[in-house]
Scaffold this motif. Structure first.
Motif, PDB file in Angstrom:
ATOM      1  N   TRP A 146       0.838  -1.190   0.000  1.00 15.15           N
ATOM      2  CA  TRP A 146       0.000   0.000   0.000  1.00 15.15           C
ATOM      3  C   TRP A 146       0.877   1.246   0.000  1.00 15.15           C
ATOM      4  O   TRP A 146       2.080   1.176   0.224  1.00 15.15           O
ATOM      5  CB  TRP A 146      -0.958  -0.014   1.199  1.00 15.15           C
ATOM      6  N   ILE A 147       0.324   2.390  -0.303  1.00 14.82           N
ATOM      7  CA  ILE A 147       1.056   3.649  -0.436  1.00 14.82           C
ATOM      8  C   ILE A 147       0.702   4.569   0.717  1.00 14.82           C
ATOM      9  O   ILE A 147      -0.474   4.803   0.999  1.00 14.82           O
ATOM     10  CB  ILE A 147       0.743   4.336  -1.778  1.00 14.82           C
ATOM     11  N   ASP A 148       1.783   5.097   1.376  1.00 19.72           N
ATOM     12  CA  ASP A 148       1.607   6.095   2.434  1.00 19.72           C
ATOM     13  C   ASP A 148       2.085   7.459   1.930  1.00 19.72           C
ATOM     14  O   ASP A 148       3.104   7.551   1.235  1.00 19.72           O
ATOM     15  CB  ASP A 148       2.427   5.711   3.678  1.00 19.72           C
ATOM     16  N   HIS A 149       1.414   8.510   2.279  1.00 16.23           N
ATOM     17  CA  HIS A 149       1.811   9.877   1.941  1.00 16.23           C
ATOM     18  C   HIS A 149       2.281  10.577   3.211  1.00 16.23           C
ATOM     19  O   HIS A 149       1.620  10.482   4.246  1.00 16.23           O
ATOM     20  CB  HIS A 149       0.629  10.644   1.339  1.00 16.23           C
ATOM     21  N   TYR A 150       3.460  11.275   3.104  1.00 18.15           N
ATOM     22  CA  TYR A 150       3.913  12.042   4.247  1.00 18.15           C
ATOM     23  C   TYR A 150       4.677  13.272   3.735  1.00 18.15           C
ATOM     24  O   TYR A 150       5.098  13.335   2.573  1.00 18.15           O
ATOM     25  CB  TYR A 150       4.805  11.201   5.166  1.00 18.15           C
ATOM     26  N   MET A 198       5.763  10.046  -1.450  1.00 22.31           N
ATOM     27  CA  MET A 198       5.003   8.805  -1.327  1.00 22.31           C
ATOM     28  C   MET A 198       5.964   7.681  -0.976  1.00 22.31           C
ATOM     29  O   MET A 198       7.033   7.569  -1.575  1.00 22.31           O
ATOM     30  CB  MET A 198       4.274   8.486  -2.631  1.00 22.31           C
ATOM     31  N   LYS A 255       4.758   0.862   1.107  1.00 20.44           N
ATOM     32  CA  LYS A 255       5.004  -0.060   2.207  1.00 20.44           C
ATOM     33  C   LYS A 255       4.446  -1.431   1.853  1.00 20.44           C
ATOM     34  O   LYS A 255       3.502  -1.552   1.072  1.00 20.44           O
ATOM     35  CB  LYS A 255       4.368   0.452   3.492  1.00 20.44           C
TER      36      LYS A 255
END
Length: 699
Positions: free
Chosen positions: A62-66, A665, A668
Motif C-alpha cells: 500500500w502507499i503512504d503519503h507524508y 510517497m 510499504k
C-alpha cells in the motif's frame, strides 16, 4: 492496497484444497442434525482457509503519503582574507553574519548555519574568528550536494577567492536547488608580490654551473619593475630586473651560479617591495645547495712494482673525480719524494706491496697524525715481496691481527663472497649473484692470514675456512680495508678474459667509492622548498639520490615525520619518481609554530635519516588574493538558477527564505507469513473455538 502471492498454487496445494473440500462435505453430512457443532465446524473451516491462504505466501502492498519541512543552508566564509577587505572590518563582518543567521532562523526555524574555510563548521564547533588558512568552495558544494534532498536552497557568503581545492562545475549543473551567493569586498585586488617557486638542484659538484629558476606571482593592478636579488650568505652574487603585470600573472628569472665552497651553501632570494603591498613576508626565500668535491686525492704507496701495480693504477685512474698520487719506494727513498705525501691532503691512502720491512715508530706517528687530521681512509693490498713481520707493523691502522689459523699447504685457494655483511651491501650487492656460478672466480694465493677486530667485517672468505680474503669496516669514523691475497692481477686478467670482465673493476670502483665516501648511505640530499611557510601554503620535499646510479632506489621506502611543541606527530610518505630520480612529497602547512622534521629512507639492510626544521607563520597565503572574485560567484548562482547579491544588498535574500514542505510517497509492504498479526488472528480464532467447546460441554 494490492495483494501479491509469492508462491504459485502447485499440485500439492490443489490436492490439499480438494481433499479439504471433500472432507468438509463429509463432516457436514455426518453432523447435519447436530446444530451446536456447526459453529465449531465453521471455525475450523476459517482456520484451515487461513492456513491455505498463508501457504501461498501473500504480500500486501500500500502507499503512504507524508511530508517533511525543507530547510535553507547558509555558509559564511571564515578565512583570513575576509578580515582584510578595506570596505569591511573583521568585527563588522562577523557581527553582520551572525545577525543574518538570526534573521534567517526567524524566517524559517529549520535553517542551518555554517562557517567554512577548507572545512565545514557549525557555529558551535569553532570560535568565530577569521583564521582559516585556506578557502575551499569545493567543500561547500560537496556539502550542499550531500544534503540536497532536504534543502529548499543555499546561500554562500564569501569573497570567492579559492586558495585550495577546485570548483565542482559538474555537481553544480546537476543540483536541483538554487544557490544564492553574497559577494564580500572589492573587485580591485590588493597589491602583492610573492616568490612562487624556486627550482635549483639539491646537490652539485664544485665548479659545475647550476641553474636557479625563480618564479614570481604578482596580484593587483601592477605595472612596475622589481629587482630580484640572489645572495650566498650575505654576499650578493646576482641581480635581475623584471617587469610585473599583476592580476595573478607569473614572471620568471634565471640565474647561473658556479659554486666554489664545499658543503652546504645557503642561498637567499629577495625581491624589492612595492608601494601599498600588504604582505612582504613572501618577498624572500632561502634555499640550501650541497656542494661536493670536484676532485678526490688518492695516494698509492708501492713498496716494489709488481704484477698488481698496473691493474690497480689503471682502475683507480678510471674512478670519476679521483686524482692519483703514486709513490714508489726505491731503497730508502720514494719517487716522487715522500715529503709530497706528508704535505698534501689525501682522502684515501692505498698501500700496495708495502712495507718491505717494518716501518719505524716515527713513521707510524706521522702516519697516524695525517690519518686523523685529514680523516683519510686506508686500504692495503698484500704483495709478493712483503713478509709477515713487515706487514704486521701496519695491522693496528686496519684493526686486524694475525690469525692463529693457517693452511696446510701453499696452494692457491678457491674463495666466495659473503652475503651476511651489512657493509657488503653498501659496496656491491651485485657480487652476491656471482656466487651461484661454480669456479667463476680464479683461485688466489693467501699471502697473509688475519682476524678482523670489532666493526671490521669479512666481505670474502677462502672456501671451507674462516680466513678472509677481503675485510672492511669503519672505526671511530675512519674507514679501512685489507685484501689478503698477493695476486689481485690474477683476478683482474681472468675476469677481463671472461664474460664477467667488469667484476674486478666494479669491485674496486665500489669499494674505493665507499672508502672515499662518494657513495653509500650518506648520499641522500633532501631539501624543503622554504624554511618559513604560511598557513595553507604547500610544502614540497624533494631529494636527489646523488652517486647511486644503477641501484634500485624504487625499492627504498621513505617518509617525513613532523613534530612541534604544541602539535602531535604527523607523517607523510615519500614517493620515488623514477623519471627524475627523486623522492618527493607535498602537503599543506598547518598550525603556526616551529616544526622539527626527520626524513627517513630505509630498506631491509640500512636506514638513512636527515633532520631539519622549518617555521609556519600565521596564515598569509590568503592575503595574496584579497579581492572579490565576482566571476566565480556569479557562475555558481547562474548554474543553479540562483542569484548573485553584493554584500550591501544581502537583506534582499531574506525575502527568498520561507518555510516549505516536501511531500513524498512511500510504498510499504508486509508479508503475512512474517507478520505477527496473522499469528494473533489464528490464536484468537482457536481461543474462540476452545471457549465454545467448553460452553457446550465438549472436551
Amino acid at each position: 492496497m494490492t495483494i501479491q502471492f509469492l508462491q504459485q498454487a502447485d499440485g500439492f496445494f490443489w490436492s490439499l484444497l480438494i481433499a479439504a473440500i471433500l472432507t468438509l462435505f463429509w463432516i457436514i453430512s455426518a453432523i447435519r442434525e447436530e446444530h451446536k457443532l456447526l459453529i465449531l465446524i465453521s471455525i475450523r473451516i476459517c482456520v484451515f482457509a487461513i492456513l491455505l491462504f498463508l501457504l501461498l505466501q501473500p504480500k500486501l502492498s500500500w502507499i503512504d503519503h507524508y511530508e517533511f519541512p525543507l530547510r535553507w543552508n547558509i555558509y559564511a566564509d571564515r578565512s583570513v582574507s575576509m578580515g582584510y577587505h578595506q570596505s569591511l572590518s573583521s568585527d563588522s563582518y562577523i557581527e553582520s553574519v551572525n545577525s543574518f543567521f538570526s534573521e534567517a532562523e526567524i524566517k524559517d526555524s529549520e535553517t542551518q548555519n555554517y562557517y567554512f574555510d577548507h572545512k565545514i563548521y557549525k557555529p558551535d564547533e569553532t570560535t568565530v574568528v577569521l583564521s582559516g588558512e585556506a578557502t575551499d568552495l569545493g567543500k561547500v558544494i560537496d556539502h550542499i550536494d550531500e544534503t540536497e534532498s532536504a534543502l529548499n536552497g543555499a546561500i554562500i557568503i564569501t569573497d570567492g577567492q579559492i586558495t585550495k581545492g577546485e570548483q565542482k562545475q559538474s555537481k553544480l549543473k546537476h543540483l536541483s536547488i538554487p544557490i544564492f551567493t553574497v559577494g564580500v569586498g572589492d573587485t580591485i585586488p590588493l597589491v602583492d608580490v610573492a616568490i612562487q617557486l624556486i627550482e635549483a638542484p639539491t646537490v652539485v659538484i664544485k665548479g659545475e654551473e647550476m641553474d636557479v629558476n625563480v618564479t614570481l606571482a604578482s596580484h593587483g593592478r601592477i605595472n612596475d619593475r622589481v629587482n630580484i636579488l640572489l645572495y650566498r650568505g650575505k654576499k650578493l652574487i646576482g641581480s635581475k630586473n623584471v617587469q610585473l603585470h599583476g592580476d595573478g600573472s607569473l614572471t620568471n628569472a634565471r640565474f647561473k651560479v658556479t659554486p666554489q665552497l664545499l658543503g652546504e651553501n645557503d642561498y637567499f632570494i629577495k625581491t624589492s617591495v612595492l608601494a601599498d603591498e600588504i604582505n612582504i613576508n613572501n618577498n624572500s626565500q632561502r634555499f640550501l645547495v650541497t656542494v661536493l668535491k670536484d676532485r678526490y686525492k688518492v695516494a698509492l704507496i708501492t713498496g716494489s712494482p709488481n704484477f698488481n701495480t698496473g691493474p690497480l693504477k689503471k682502475i683507480i685512474k678510471e674512478i670519476p673525480r679521483v686524482e692519483l698520487d703514486h709513490f714508489v719506494q726505491q731503497g730508502e727513498k720514494f719517487i716522487p719524494s715522500i715529503n709530497e705525501f706528508w704535505s698534501n691532503s689525501h682522502e684515501l691512502i692505498v698501500f700496495e706491496n708495502f712495507p718491505l720491512s717494518p716501518i719505524s715508530k716515527r713513521w707510524k706517528q706521522i702516519l697516524a697524525k695525517k690519518i686523523v687530521s685529514q680523516s683519510s681512509s686506508l686500504f692495503m693490498f698484500a704483495g709478493p715481496n712483503t713478509n709477515k713481520k713487515s706487514i704486521e707493523s701496519l695491522y693496528p691502522f686496519f684493526h686486524v691481527q694475525s690469525s692463529q689459523d693457517t693452511f696446510d699447504d701453499s696452494k692457491h685457494k678457491q674463495w666466495i663472497w659473503s652475503s651476511e655483511s651489512g657493509i657488503f651491501h653498501q659496496i656491491s650487492s651485485e657480487m652476491i649473484t656471482a656466487n651461484v656460478e661454480a669456479d667463476l672466480f680464479p683461485p688466489l694465493y693467501p699471502k697473509i692470514m688475519i682476524d678482523p677486530e670489532d666493526n671490521i667485517s669479512g666481505l670474502a672468505y677462502y672456501e671451507n675456512s674462516t680466513i678472509p680474503l677481503l675485510v672492511s669496516g669503519e672505526v671511530d669514523g675512519l674507514r679501512s680495508g685489507v685484501w689478503t691475497s698477493s695476486d689481485f692481477s690474477t683476478l683482474y686478467y681472468k675476469m677481463t678474459e671472461s664474460d664477467h670482465h667488469n667484476i674486478s673493476i666494479s669491485l674496486l670502483h665500489n669499494l674505493f667509492s665507499w672508502l672515499l665516501r662518494t657513495s653509500g648511505e650518506n648520499e641522500l640530499y633532501f631539501r624543503i622548498n622554504k624554511d618559513i611557510y604560511q598557513q595553507g601554503e604547500e610544502i614540497h620535499i624533494v631529494g636527489s639520490p646523488y652517486g647511486q646510479i644503477g641501484k634500485d632506489l624504487s625499492s627504498i621506502t621513505g617518509y617525513i615525520s613532523l613534530k612541534s611543541k604544541n602539535n602531535s606527530l604527523a607523517t607523510y610518505e615519500l614517493l620515488f619518481n623514477p623519471m627524475n630520480e627523486q623522492w618527493e612529497t607535498k602537503f599543506l602547512a598547518g598550525k603556526p609554530g616551529l616544526y622539527n622534521y626527520e626524513i627517513i629512507l630505509q630498506d631491509k639492510n640500512n636506514q638513512s635519516i636527515q633532520s631539519g626544521s622549518f617555521i609556519i607563520d600565521e596564515s598569509q597565503i590568503e592575503l595574496n588574493q584579497v579581492s572579490l572574485n565576482k566571476t566565480i560567484l556569479q557562475s555558481i548562482s547562474s548554474l543553479t538558477n540562483g542569484k548573485y547579491i553584493p554584500w550591501e544588498s544581502r537583506a534582499e535574500l531574506l525575502n527568498n527564505i520561507y518555510t516549505n514542505h516536501k511531500q513524498e510517497m512511500l510504498i510499504k509492504s508486509a508479508r503475512l507469513t512474517e507478520n505477527i498479526t496473522a499469528i494473533i488472528i489464528l490464536i484468537l480464532i482457536l481461543s474462540i473455538e476452545w471457549y465454545i467447546r467448553r460452553l457446550i460441554g465438549l472436551t
